[in-house]
Design a protein around this motif. Structure first.
Motif, PDB file in Angstrom:
ATOM      1  N   SER A  50       0.867  -1.172   0.032  1.00 44.45           N
ATOM      2  CA  SER A  50       0.053   0.027  -0.073  1.00 44.45           C
ATOM      3  C   SER A  50       0.956   1.262  -0.046  1.00 44.45           C
ATOM      4  N   VAL A  51       0.601   1.994  -1.080  1.00 42.70           N
ATOM      5  CA  VAL A  51       1.479   3.163  -1.317  1.00 42.70           C
ATOM      6  C   VAL A  51       2.872   3.146  -1.111  1.00 42.70           C
ATOM      7  N   ASN A  52       3.442   2.012  -1.235  1.00 38.37           N
ATOM      8  CA  ASN A  52       4.739   1.565  -1.256  1.00 38.37           C
ATOM      9  C   ASN A  52       5.363   1.704  -0.038  1.00 38.37           C
ATOM     10  N   MET A 121       2.837  14.433  -2.262  1.00 39.73           N
ATOM     11  CA  MET A 121       2.322  12.807  -1.780  1.00 39.73           C
ATOM     12  C   MET A 121       2.676  12.878  -0.287  1.00 39.73           C
ATOM     13  N   TYR A 125      -0.402  12.046   2.048  1.00 39.04           N
ATOM     14  CA  TYR A 125      -0.354  10.736   2.825  1.00 39.04           C
ATOM     15  C   TYR A 125      -0.053  10.936   4.336  1.00 39.04           C
TER      16      TYR A 125
END
Ligand SMILES: Cc1cc2nc3c(=O)[nH]c(=O)nc-3n(C[C@H](O)[C@H](O)[C@H](O)COP(=O)(O)O)c2cc1C
Length: 215
Positions: A50-52, A121, A125
């Motif tokens: 998830s989202v790296n 980002m 996040y």
């Protein structure tokens, strides 16, 4: 001693995926070098997350002492722990977001992302994960650790090693057994790895029409 002669590499996907079976007893003379284990983990961590965030954390349990400590909290799976070359204890990191800046910065350094995109980002996040309930974050990182665990088993198989995913251990004592903070590191599973001394029990799968539907 590494049983190098027995290490076979295969790139045949079907052979790797159909050849993986849960092996519960290993040749105790087979060890896996730190270098090879590192390569295997590098391959496995190509898994998506998830989202790296890459929230997986590993403890490679290979010394007699560490195995003995692990066997104590996994009495029903003692044979795998004791006879394997190593057991990889897979944890999810509840503070995985702390690594987001470093992960994105390496993408910026490689030219995969601009600094502006990274800043945006991180801010987005940061706000998102700041408000996600702990339970939801825990579910998310456990999904991600499941994906990397599967890749560990396949990467092992590609090298001719056998594995067994193990959920039967006292998870409430897993972090403390390895000196990790229990409220930060969530146990996912153990994966024993080595060379089979005894064949796996064969298992079957439900037919696809029992587990899938088309709409
Ligand atoms: C999350 C998970 C936990 C498992 N826990 C154990 C376990 O504690 N002990 C064990 O012997 N096998 C364990 N297994 C192995 C399963 O029994 C095995 O994968 C299943 O029977 C299918 O057989 P196969 O892996 O040989 O295809 C576990 C598998 C998974 C995916």
């Amino acid at each position: 001693m590494t049983n190098a002669a027995a290490v076979v590499r295969t790139n045949d996907y079907r052979e790797i995926v159909a050849g993986r079976r849960s092996v519960r007893e290993y040749d105790p003379s087979v060890k896996i070098s730190r270098e090879e284990m590192t390569e295997l983990l590098e391959e496995a961590t190509l898994a998506p997350s998830s989202v790296n965030l890459q929230p997986w954390r590993f403890v490679v349990v290979e010394s007699e002492e560490a195995k003995a400590a692990l066997a104590e909290i996994a009495p029903r799976n003692r044979t795998q722990v004791i006879t394997s070359a190593a057991v990889i204890a897979v944890f999810g990191d509840m503070q995985a977001f702390d690594y987001a800046g470093d992960i994105m910065a390496s993408s910026v350094a490689k030219g995969y992302m601009t600094q502006e995109v990274m800043d945006q980002m991180l801010a987005n996040y940061g706000a998102l994960f700041g408000s996600v309930p702990k339970e939801a974050f825990r579910d998310m990182i456990l999904l991600d650790t499941g994906l990397v665990s599967m890749q560990i088993m396949l990467a092992a198989r590609a090298r001719g090693y056998d594995t067994n995913p193990i959920g039967g251990y006292d998870k409430s004592r897993a972090a403390e057994t390895f000196g990790l903070e229990a409220d930060r590191y969530v146990p996912s599973m153990l994966i024993s790895i080595g060379k089979a001394a005894k064949d796996a029990r064969l298992t079957t799968r439900l037919p696809i029409d029992r587990v899938a539907e088309w709409k």
